[in-house]
Write an enzyme that holds these catalytic residues in place. Structure first.
Site, mmCIF file in Angstrom:
data_model
loop_
_atom_site.group_PDB
_atom_site.id
_atom_site.type_symbol
_atom_site.label_atom_id
_atom_site.label_comp_id
_atom_site.label_asym_id
_atom_site.label_seq_id
_atom_site.Cartn_x
_atom_site.Cartn_y
_atom_site.Cartn_z
ATOM 1 C CB ALA A 1 -89.876 21.523 29.520
ATOM 2 C CB VAL B 1 -89.992 17.382 26.733
ATOM 3 C CG1 VAL B 1 -89.994 17.781 28.199
ATOM 4 C CG2 VAL B 1 -88.843 16.447 26.412
ATOM 5 C CB CYS B 2 -95.126 18.307 28.951
ATOM 6 S SG CYS B 2 -96.350 19.564 29.393
ATOM 7 C CB VAL B 3 -93.929 23.179 25.894
ATOM 8 C CG1 VAL B 3 -95.416 23.455 25.914
ATOM 9 C CG2 VAL B 3 -93.125 24.472 25.789
ATOM 10 C CG PHE C 1 -89.353 12.548 28.342
ATOM 11 C CD1 PHE C 1 -88.630 11.761 29.226
ATOM 12 C CD2 PHE C 1 -89.192 12.333 26.982
ATOM 13 C CE1 PHE C 1 -87.763 10.780 28.770
ATOM 14 C CE2 PHE C 1 -88.322 11.360 26.508
ATOM 15 C CZ PHE C 1 -87.611 10.584 27.408
#
Length: 149
Positions: free
Chosen positions: A103, A98-100, A60
């Site tokens: 996010a 999920v890409c930190v 994501f």
């Protein structure tokens, strides 16, 4: 015979039709892969057959990070993508990275990043994990099929 594990790069906001299409594709792919594995095992006469499972890599990125927000409310007449991805991940033992960076820039954080960046609390939905882009790079190295939604 070599097999590849497709990588779904999901970038669409949860309200976009592509976000729902990504979920439908993942479900269909995993069900077809599961059926193929079951058929293969049925035709395999060896007692020493290896157990295979359906596999799919998911990442994501961008606005799709909103899917990982446990506080995102969804009306009853709309599909709750967060819960649907959680159910699919549990059923097929999938990780939901999920890409930190994307996010955090959208107000989605886990407990560790909440503490690190002095935020009030966390809101990452269960089953999702904040990871760096190196995770995506490693997935891209291993896979020949990349699909972006």
């Amino acid at each position: 015979m070599t097999t590849t594990t497709p990588l779904l790069l999901i970038t669409a906001d949860p309200s976009h039709p592509l976000a729902k299409l990504a979920l439908r594709y993942a479900r269909a792919y995993l069900q077809n892969a599961k059926n193929a594995v079951a058929a293969d095992e049925q035709h395999n006469d060896s007692d020493h057959s290896t157990i295979k499972k359906a596999s799919l890599n998911i990442f994501f990125y961008g606005d799709a990070a909103h899917i990982a927000n446990r506080l995102r409310w969804q009306s009853a007449d709309q599909i709750n993508l967060t819960k649907e991805w959680q159910n699919l991940a549990e059923q097929y033992e999938l990780s939901l990275p999920v890409c930190v960076s994307t996010a955090l820039s959208r107000g989605i954080t886990d407990a560790d990043n909440s503490t690190r960046h002095q935020l009030d609390s966390d809101n990452l939905a269960a089953g999702f994990a904040l990871v760096g882009l190196s995770e995506l790079a490693m997935m891209m190295q291993e896979n020949n099929t990349l699909m972006q939604f």
